[in-house]
Motif scaffolding. Structure first.
Motif, PDB file in Angstrom:
ATOM      1  N   VAL A  80       0.838  -1.209   0.000  1.00  0.00           N
ATOM      2  CA  VAL A  80       0.000   0.000   0.000  1.00  0.00           C
ATOM      3  C   VAL A  80       0.869   1.254   0.000  1.00  0.00           C
ATOM      4  O   VAL A  80       0.582   2.220  -0.712  1.00  0.00           O
ATOM      5  CB  VAL A  80      -0.982  -0.018   1.188  1.00  0.00           C
ATOM      6  CG1 VAL A  80      -1.645   1.335   1.378  1.00  0.00           C
ATOM      7  CG2 VAL A  80      -2.035  -1.102   0.982  1.00  0.00           C
ATOM      8  N   SER A  81       1.945   1.246   0.761  1.00  0.00           N
ATOM      9  CA  SER A  81       2.818   2.419   0.844  1.00  0.00           C
ATOM     10  C   SER A  81       3.469   2.746  -0.491  1.00  0.00           C
ATOM     11  O   SER A  81       3.495   3.901  -0.918  1.00  0.00           O
ATOM     12  CB  SER A  81       3.897   2.195   1.911  1.00  0.00           C
ATOM     13  OG  SER A  81       3.312   2.045   3.170  1.00  0.00           O
ATOM     14  N   VAL A  82       3.994   1.741  -1.153  1.00  0.00           N
ATOM     15  CA  VAL A  82       4.652   1.975  -2.444  1.00  0.00           C
ATOM     16  C   VAL A  82       3.625   2.409  -3.492  1.00  0.00           C
ATOM     17  O   VAL A  82       3.866   3.352  -4.260  1.00  0.00           O
ATOM     18  CB  VAL A  82       5.438   0.722  -2.904  1.00  0.00           C
ATOM     19  CG1 VAL A  82       5.927   0.875  -4.332  1.00  0.00           C
ATOM     20  CG2 VAL A  82       6.619   0.462  -1.958  1.00  0.00           C
ATOM     21  N   LEU A  83       2.463   1.755  -3.505  1.00  0.00           N
ATOM     22  CA  LEU A  83       1.433   2.144  -4.476  1.00  0.00           C
ATOM     23  C   LEU A  83       0.904   3.554  -4.202  1.00  0.00           C
ATOM     24  O   LEU A  83       0.636   4.314  -5.145  1.00  0.00           O
ATOM     25  CB  LEU A  83       0.294   1.123  -4.475  1.00  0.00           C
ATOM     26  CG  LEU A  83       0.654  -0.259  -5.011  1.00  0.00           C
ATOM     27  CD1 LEU A  83      -0.542  -1.204  -4.884  1.00  0.00           C
ATOM     28  CD2 LEU A  83       1.143  -0.193  -6.457  1.00  0.00           C
ATOM     29  N   ALA A  84       0.762   3.917  -2.928  1.00  0.00           N
ATOM     30  CA  ALA A  84       0.317   5.281  -2.589  1.00  0.00           C
ATOM     31  C   ALA A  84       1.357   6.293  -3.040  1.00  0.00           C
ATOM     32  O   ALA A  84       1.010   7.344  -3.600  1.00  0.00           O
ATOM     33  CB  ALA A  84       0.068   5.400  -1.091  1.00  0.00           C
ATOM     34  N   GLY A  85       2.619   5.990  -2.796  1.00  0.00           N
ATOM     35  CA  GLY A  85       3.674   6.895  -3.256  1.00  0.00           C
ATOM     36  C   GLY A  85       3.640   7.073  -4.768  1.00  0.00           C
ATOM     37  O   GLY A  85       3.753   8.187  -5.279  1.00  0.00           O
ATOM     38  N   ARG A  86       3.446   5.975  -5.464  1.00  0.00           N
ATOM     39  CA  ARG A  86       3.460   6.033  -6.933  1.00  0.00           C
ATOM     40  C   ARG A  86       2.227   6.739  -7.494  1.00  0.00           C
ATOM     41  O   ARG A  86       2.331   7.625  -8.333  1.00  0.00           O
ATOM     42  CB  ARG A  86       3.571   4.608  -7.501  1.00  0.00           C
ATOM     43  CG  ARG A  86       3.407   4.512  -9.010  1.00  0.00           C
ATOM     44  CD  ARG A  86       4.525   5.276  -9.739  1.00  0.00           C
ATOM     45  NE  ARG A  86       4.258   5.357 -11.153  1.00  0.00           N
ATOM     46  CZ  ARG A  86       3.675   6.382 -11.761  1.00  0.00           C
ATOM     47  NH1 ARG A  86       3.295   7.442 -11.070  1.00  0.00           N
ATOM     48  NH2 ARG A  86       3.480   6.379 -13.051  1.00  0.00           N
ATOM     49  N   HIS A 101       8.294   8.925  -8.285  1.00  0.00           N
ATOM     50  CA  HIS A 101       9.001   7.946  -9.128  1.00  0.00           C
ATOM     51  C   HIS A 101       9.520   6.854  -8.197  1.00  0.00           C
ATOM     52  O   HIS A 101      10.231   7.141  -7.238  1.00  0.00           O
ATOM     53  CB  HIS A 101      10.168   8.604  -9.869  1.00  0.00           C
ATOM     54  CG  HIS A 101      11.073   7.593 -10.494  1.00  0.00           C
ATOM     55  ND1 HIS A 101      10.715   6.897 -11.624  1.00  0.00           N
ATOM     56  CD2 HIS A 101      12.300   7.140 -10.124  1.00  0.00           C
ATOM     57  CE1 HIS A 101      11.693   6.057 -11.936  1.00  0.00           C
ATOM     58  NE2 HIS A 101      12.672   6.192 -11.030  1.00  0.00           N
ATOM     59  N   ILE A 102       9.141   5.623  -8.469  1.00  0.00           N
ATOM     60  CA  ILE A 102       9.567   4.498  -7.628  1.00  0.00           C
ATOM     61  C   ILE A 102      10.672   3.755  -8.388  1.00  0.00           C
ATOM     62  O   ILE A 102      10.427   3.207  -9.463  1.00  0.00           O
ATOM     63  CB  ILE A 102       8.394   3.540  -7.328  1.00  0.00           C
ATOM     64  CG1 ILE A 102       7.180   4.295  -6.788  1.00  0.00           C
ATOM     65  CG2 ILE A 102       8.848   2.420  -6.399  1.00  0.00           C
ATOM     66  CD1 ILE A 102       7.391   5.032  -5.494  1.00  0.00           C
ATOM     67  N   PRO A 103      11.883   3.732  -7.839  1.00  0.00           N
ATOM     68  CA  PRO A 103      12.978   3.054  -8.537  1.00  0.00           C
ATOM     69  C   PRO A 103      12.776   1.532  -8.565  1.00  0.00           C
ATOM     70  O   PRO A 103      12.080   0.963  -7.717  1.00  0.00           O
ATOM     71  CB  PRO A 103      14.223   3.429  -7.729  1.00  0.00           C
ATOM     72  CG  PRO A 103      13.732   3.873  -6.404  1.00  0.00           C
ATOM     73  CD  PRO A 103      12.325   4.350  -6.590  1.00  0.00           C
ATOM     74  N   LEU A 104      13.397   0.901  -9.528  1.00  0.00           N
ATOM     75  CA  LEU A 104      13.305  -0.545  -9.684  1.00  0.00           C
ATOM     76  C   LEU A 104      13.733  -1.276  -8.413  1.00  0.00           C
ATOM     77  O   LEU A 104      13.146  -2.295  -8.036  1.00  0.00           O
ATOM     78  CB  LEU A 104      14.161  -1.002 -10.876  1.00  0.00           C
ATOM     79  CG  LEU A 104      14.111  -2.485 -11.205  1.00  0.00           C
ATOM     80  CD1 LEU A 104      12.679  -2.930 -11.494  1.00  0.00           C
ATOM     81  CD2 LEU A 104      15.009  -2.790 -12.392  1.00  0.00           C
ATOM     82  N   SER A 105      14.725  -0.747  -7.722  1.00  0.00           N
ATOM     83  CA  SER A 105      15.186  -1.394  -6.488  1.00  0.00           C
ATOM     84  C   SER A 105      14.080  -1.438  -5.431  1.00  0.00           C
ATOM     85  O   SER A 105      13.984  -2.407  -4.666  1.00  0.00           O
ATOM     86  CB  SER A 105      16.414  -0.676  -5.928  1.00  0.00           C
ATOM     87  OG  SER A 105      16.116   0.686  -5.662  1.00  0.00           O
ATOM     88  N   THR A 106      13.230  -0.421  -5.399  1.00  0.00           N
ATOM     89  CA  THR A 106      12.115  -0.421  -4.444  1.00  0.00           C
ATOM     90  C   THR A 106      11.089  -1.479  -4.822  1.00  0.00           C
ATOM     91  O   THR A 106      10.568  -2.199  -3.969  1.00  0.00           O
ATOM     92  CB  THR A 106      11.461   0.969  -4.369  1.00  0.00           C
ATOM     93  OG1 THR A 106      12.447   1.900  -3.916  1.00  0.00           O
ATOM     94  CG2 THR A 106      10.274   0.984  -3.422  1.00  0.00           C
ATOM     95  N   TRP A 107      10.782  -1.601  -6.114  1.00  0.00           N
ATOM     96  CA  TRP A 107       9.852  -2.640  -6.570  1.00  0.00           C
ATOM     97  C   TRP A 107      10.406  -4.025  -6.245  1.00  0.00           C
ATOM     98  O   TRP A 107       9.670  -4.906  -5.801  1.00  0.00           O
ATOM     99  CB  TRP A 107       9.572  -2.522  -8.062  1.00  0.00           C
ATOM    100  CG  TRP A 107       8.786  -1.299  -8.442  1.00  0.00           C
ATOM    101  CD1 TRP A 107       9.224  -0.229  -9.144  1.00  0.00           C
ATOM    102  CD2 TRP A 107       7.406  -1.021  -8.139  1.00  0.00           C
ATOM    103  NE1 TRP A 107       8.210   0.702  -9.293  1.00  0.00           N
ATOM    104  CE2 TRP A 107       7.091   0.241  -8.695  1.00  0.00           C
ATOM    105  CE3 TRP A 107       6.413  -1.717  -7.449  1.00  0.00           C
ATOM    106  CZ2 TRP A 107       5.823   0.811  -8.585  1.00  0.00           C
ATOM    107  CZ3 TRP A 107       5.151  -1.147  -7.343  1.00  0.00           C
ATOM    108  CH2 TRP A 107       4.865   0.106  -7.904  1.00  0.00           C
ATOM    109  N   ALA A 108      11.707  -4.210  -6.446  1.00  0.00           N
ATOM    110  CA  ALA A 108      12.334  -5.499  -6.133  1.00  0.00           C
ATOM    111  C   ALA A 108      12.257  -5.774  -4.632  1.00  0.00           C
ATOM    112  O   ALA A 108      11.930  -6.892  -4.210  1.00  0.00           O
ATOM    113  CB  ALA A 108      13.787  -5.513  -6.615  1.00  0.00           C
ATOM    114  N   GLY A 109      12.556  -4.776  -3.828  1.00  0.00           N
ATOM    115  CA  GLY A 109      12.460  -4.934  -2.377  1.00  0.00           C
ATOM    116  C   GLY A 109      11.040  -5.251  -1.945  1.00  0.00           C
ATOM    117  O   GLY A 109      10.821  -6.085  -1.058  1.00  0.00           O
TER     118      GLY A 109
END
Length: 114
Positions: free
Chosen positions: A78-84, A90-98
């Motif tokens: 939820v946090s990453v999707l809310a940020g995006r 901009h969500i870096p690939l490393s965050t998506w991988a994490g």
């Protein structure tokens, strides 16, 4: 408990976790707004939302370690999707991988040996 019933409870738990995560992220955002010039009412409102998250997440009747271990995956999602999408970050690939690793960890906790 039958495997099908257990799956149904897992799906309900994830829905509760996603709702709790939205409330928690909202509470964090409201508190942040208050601390950055919004004032005490915003901080208090954020605190009330965070207390609400605590009640909602604990409606799932799992052992605490499993409950919070799996919930962390929902909160991260939820946090990453809310940020995006809500904050247009901009969500870096490393965050998506994490994020994928965190969710995988939550699934291991959820479906691992009892």
């Amino acid at each position: 408990m039958t495997p099908m019933h257990q799956r149904d409870l897992s799906a309900v738990a994830w829905l509760v976790f996603l709702a709790a995560a939205a409330i928690e992220a909202g509470g964090d955002a409201v508190t942040r707004r208050g601390l950055r010039g919004g004032g005490v009412p915003w901080v208090v409102g954020g605190g009330l939302l965070l207390a609400t998250y605590g009640v909602v997440v604990n409606t799932v009747k799992w052992d605490f370690s499993k409950l919070i271990g799996v919930y962390v995956g929902a909160f991260a999602l939820v946090s990453v999707l809310a940020g995006r999408f809500a904050l247009d970050e901009h969500i870096p690939l490393s965050t998506w991988a994490g994020l994928a690793i965190i969710i995988l960890g939550g699934l291991v906790i959820q479906f691992g040996a009892n």
